[in-house]
Design a protein around this motif. Structure first.
Motif, short mmCIF file in Angstrom:
data_model
loop_
_atom_site.label_atom_id
_atom_site.label_comp_id
_atom_site.label_asym_id
_atom_site.label_seq_id
_atom_site.Cartn_x
_atom_site.Cartn_y
_atom_site.Cartn_z
N ASN A 244 27.52 34.47 34.94
CA ASN A 244 26.44 33.95 35.78
C ASN A 244 26.83 32.59 36.38
OD1 ASN A 244 23.94 33.61 37.04
ND2 ASN A 244 22.96 32.80 35.19
N GLY A 311 25.90 40.96 39.50
CA GLY A 311 26.99 40.03 39.79
C GLY A 311 28.39 40.59 39.62
N THR A 333 23.91 34.85 39.43
CA THR A 333 22.70 35.63 39.68
C THR A 333 21.42 34.84 39.38
OG1 THR A 333 22.81 36.55 37.43
CG2 THR A 333 23.82 37.85 39.20
N SER A 344 26.12 32.97 45.56
CA SER A 344 26.78 34.15 45.00
C SER A 344 27.79 34.76 45.97
CB SER A 344 25.74 35.21 44.63
OG SER A 344 25.16 35.79 45.79
#
Length: 439
Positions: A244, A311, A333, A344
């Motif tokens: 993440n 992701g 994410t 992202s």
């Protein structure tokens, strides 16, 4: 075993003959990317230093002098894949403490310079040359060193072997080194690698490991570089979308061509090289994997949709059945008001990272310790930043901006400068919403 490059289709020995087109070094000041780094297990080379490899080293045969491989071997697929789209690789050998190949011929002792199985491909020929002897070192059939000496003590070690012994040389048609064996990956191997590569200039790292602890250590290393050291880089890791984080790209697939199979380990190398070499104004969304005919670990539509949300960077098939990168994303994410979905997108991150790295470099090389922290000095710094940002506009990396969106002020301390700037990165078109009216 035969192999190497070819200029015509006239080879006699069976083997893989692969021509490799080198990637040129970028010449522009803006967007000069293309340096990738990998830690992998090898059968040759030092495990105490970073080995620099250029993409041209495969095509011109220099790779074998550096790591003992031609370039086509399956075990170095990550190296080959990484150099398809980057011009320089910073390589680290993870394994150590293996066995060095050796051989003794009369009073001449020969030991491979490094441990590993590559040493078993080395041989030495001693031929009479008038009153002296010509000593030839070969790897397979490639001559890598020649010396003409009178006695053993006169021999100098070369890139592949170390000589020892005393007395007169004896002619031999060739003796082969034996007993070379690869080592193992020590517990501190990755830590050693990260410590060595920290001071190097690179754009993207590629790491393949199934060890969660190693993945987390690499994540922390990348976070430290990005957030504390001001060094904006990314890493590609297998099956780590849980990171993440905008600095981590996660993959879990590979691909096949007609005659080769690039597994996840190889694809980590490919994606790391592709990301490192990608221009600021280029997205890798729908990038076609050259010569790929099928995907290893393919995903259905539902899995692709979920993967994007989670992701994952994934391979898919285009409408014309080519293997493509579905969308060029990283593992971030956790969208919020402060960090939107834009973070992202890897093209956006390349632009933002380049702004950070370029302004930092401009300051350190031109202003730090050289220019007064006065109104005129800060105005000059602002002017240089504006010139750089206008180049990004020309490249299509950011949208047009107003000069007053860049603010440079004196900091709280007498020697500090505070910069605030606002930019709008440009991303590639990825979604088409179309309404067709009929009537």
């Amino acid at each position: 075993m035969a192999g190497g490059i070819y200029t015509s289709q006239n080879k006699v020995r069976p083997g893989a003959y692969i021509n490799f087109k080198s990637v040129p070094k970028p010449t522009g000041k803006v967007g000069s990317r293309g340096v990738v780094t990998l830690p992998i297990q090898l059968g040759w080379g030092s495990s105490e230093e970073i080995i620099e490899i250029l993409s041209e080293d495969i095509s011109n045969g220099a790779l074998i002098d550096k790591i003992g491989y031609y370039g086509h071997e399956a075990e170095i697929a990550p190296i080959r894949e990484a150099l398809k789209n980057s011009y320089k690789l910073l390589l680290f050998r993870l394994d150590s403490n293996g066995q060095k190949a050796t051989v003794t011929s009369d009073n001449l002792n020969i030991v491979a310079k490094y441990d590993g199985v590559i040493g078993n491909r080395i041989s030495v020929v001693v031929k009479e040359a008038n009153s002296k002897f010509e000593v030839i070192t070969l790897i397979d059939t490639k001559v890598v060193d020649k010396q003409v000496v009178a006695k053993v003590e006169d021999l100098q070690s070369n890139k592949f072997v170390e000589f020892s012994g005393t007395g007169a040389l004896q002619g031999t048609a060739g003796v082969s080194l034996v007993g070379g064996a690869n080592g193992t990956v020590a517990q501190d191997a990755y830590s050693k690698y990260l410590g060595l590569v920290e001071s190097k200039k690179f754009d993207t790292m590629g790491v393949f490991t199934n060890e969660t602890t190693i993945k987390e250590n690499v994540l922390n290393f990348i976070k430290d570089l990005r957030e504390n050291k001001g060094k904006k880089v990314q890493v590609v890791i297998n099956e780590f979308n849980g990171a993440n984080y905008e600095g981590v790209i996660s993959v879990d697939q590979g691909y096949k061509t007609v005659d080769t199979e690039i597994d996840v380990k190889g694809f980590v190398g490919y994606m790391a090289g592709l990301t490192a070499g990608a221009a600021l104004n280029k997205s890798n969304t729908y990038h076609v994997i050259p010569n790929a005919v099928s995907i290893i670990n393919p995903k259905n539509d539902e899995e692709i949709t979920k993967g994007i949300i989670d992701g994952k960077l994934m391979l898919s098939y285009s409408n014309d059945e080519k293997v493509v990168i579905e969308t060029d994303i990283n593992t971030f994410t956790g969208f919020s008001k402060d960090k939107s979905k834009d973070f992202s997108k890897n093209r956006v991150m390349r632009t933002l990272d380049n702004i950070n790295n370029s302004v930092k470099s401009l300051f350190e090389n031109t202003y730090l310790g050289k220019v007064d922290n006065s109104e005129s000095g800060r105005t000059s710094f602002k002017s240089d930043i504006i010139v750089y940002l206008k180049e990004l506009v020309k490249l299509g990396a950011i949208e047009e901006f107003e000069n007053d969106e860049i603010v440079i002020q004196k900091g709280e301390e007498i020697d500090s400068v505070v910069v605030a700037l606002g930019v709008k990165p440009i991303d590639a078109m990825e979604k088409l919403y179309m309404t067709v009216s009929v009537g």
